[in-house]
Scaffold this active site. Structure first.
Site, PDB file in Angstrom:
ATOM      1  N   GLY A   1       0.816  -1.204   0.000  1.00 19.14           N
ATOM      2  CA  GLY A   1       0.000   0.000   0.000  1.00 19.14           C
ATOM      3  C   GLY A   1       0.851   1.255   0.000  1.00 19.14           C
ATOM      4  O   GLY A   1       2.018   1.238  -0.403  1.00 19.14           O
ATOM      5  N   CYS A   2       0.287   2.341   0.454  1.00 17.51           N
ATOM      6  CA  CYS A   2       0.989   3.620   0.512  1.00 17.51           C
ATOM      7  C   CYS A   2       2.284   3.479   1.300  1.00 17.51           C
ATOM      8  O   CYS A   2       2.282   3.001   2.431  1.00 17.51           O
ATOM      9  CB  CYS A   2       0.091   4.658   1.178  1.00 17.51           C
ATOM     10  SG  CYS A   2       0.882   6.242   1.495  1.00 17.51           S
ATOM     11  N   PHE A   3       3.396   3.881   0.693  1.00 19.23           N
ATOM     12  CA  PHE A   3       4.681   3.656   1.355  1.00 19.23           C
ATOM     13  C   PHE A   3       4.875   4.489   2.614  1.00 19.23           C
ATOM     14  O   PHE A   3       5.734   4.185   3.433  1.00 19.23           O
ATOM     15  CB  PHE A   3       5.863   3.837   0.410  1.00 19.23           C
ATOM     16  CG  PHE A   3       5.856   5.020  -0.525  1.00 19.23           C
ATOM     17  CD1 PHE A   3       5.212   6.204  -0.219  1.00 19.23           C
ATOM     18  CD2 PHE A   3       6.530   4.934  -1.743  1.00 19.23           C
ATOM     19  CE1 PHE A   3       5.231   7.291  -1.087  1.00 19.23           C
ATOM     20  CE2 PHE A   3       6.567   6.016  -2.624  1.00 19.23           C
ATOM     21  CZ  PHE A   3       5.907   7.196  -2.292  1.00 19.23           C
TER      22      PHE A   3
END
Length: 222
Positions: free
Chosen positions: A54-56
């Site tokens: 997902g979003c880093f």
């Protein structure tokens, strides 16, 4: 669908984040996975591992609080150097996944321990090409083993989790051969630490860090 955690206006970010989730919901998604049966051999004082989930921002935020982790860097893995750019990766057509390169001391935390944390609080391994509010192959759950030993441990642990039916749905986390990591733009680095009250962070990522502290106190570092 492009990531909701782009640097949009505060009002848009608040409305979008709240519409998808709440801190309580996100915290309840954490699950303490069983200890890995297969550990990676320890050699040297530094190893590197790459995780995508997902979003880093959140992946980096969690691993930066793990004892034994020397550094966590946000970036892109799985595609070519020419497309390792946030705007292009956000299109979902580059083959890249938003990922985090974790440099760690294997004498303090084994690669298998990092996998356990990943599957417990970082990502939901049953979601295909999405995490939280983010959709697209760039947000896939994926592991990029940096050695044959890491590959063996990763496959063994996924098999262990699947056999034990730890999750109600099949694990779709991918093990990918590409090991080339491209650091993300400077404003994405340490985003959670620098923006602790940013709406997306509060809703989607802070609960993961809190879950790490609660579920794995022995692995926690402030």
């Amino acid at each position: 669908m492009n990531r909701i955690c782009v640097l949009a206006s505060g009002l848009v970010a608040v409305v979008a984040a709240v519409s998808f989730n709440s801190p309580v919901d996100a915290a309840e998604q954490a699950i303490k996975a069983p200890a890995p049966a297969v550990l990676a051999p320890v050699s040297g004082h530094r190893e590197t591992a790459i995780f995508a989930g997902g979003c880093f921002w959140g992946v980096e935020g969690v691993f930066s609080h793990v004892k034994g982790v020397v550094s966590a860097t946000s970036g892109y893995t799985g595609g070519k150097v020419g497309t390792a750019d946030y705007e292009e990766v956000s299109s979902g057509t580059t083959g890249h996944a938003e990922s985090v390169k974790v440099v760690f001391d294997p004498a303090q935390v084994n690669y298998a321990d990092l996998l356990r944390i990943y599957f417990s609080v970082v990502a939901d391994p049953t979601l295909l090409n999405r995490q939280g509010p983010d959709r697209g192959t760039q947000y896939r759950s994926a592991l990029f083993p940096m050695s044959a030993a890491q590959d063996k441990v990763a496959r063994a642990y996924i098999a262990q989790l699947s056999y034990a039916h730890v999750y109600s749905k099949p694990i779709v986390t991918r093990i990918e051969a590409s090991r080339t990591f491209y650091p993300a733009e400077a404003h994405h680095q340490d985003f959670m630490a620098r923006n602790p009250t940013y709406p997306y962070i509060v809703i989607n990522d802070r609960p993961k860090v809190e879950a790490l502290k609660r579920i794995f106190p022995a692995n926690w570092k402030a």
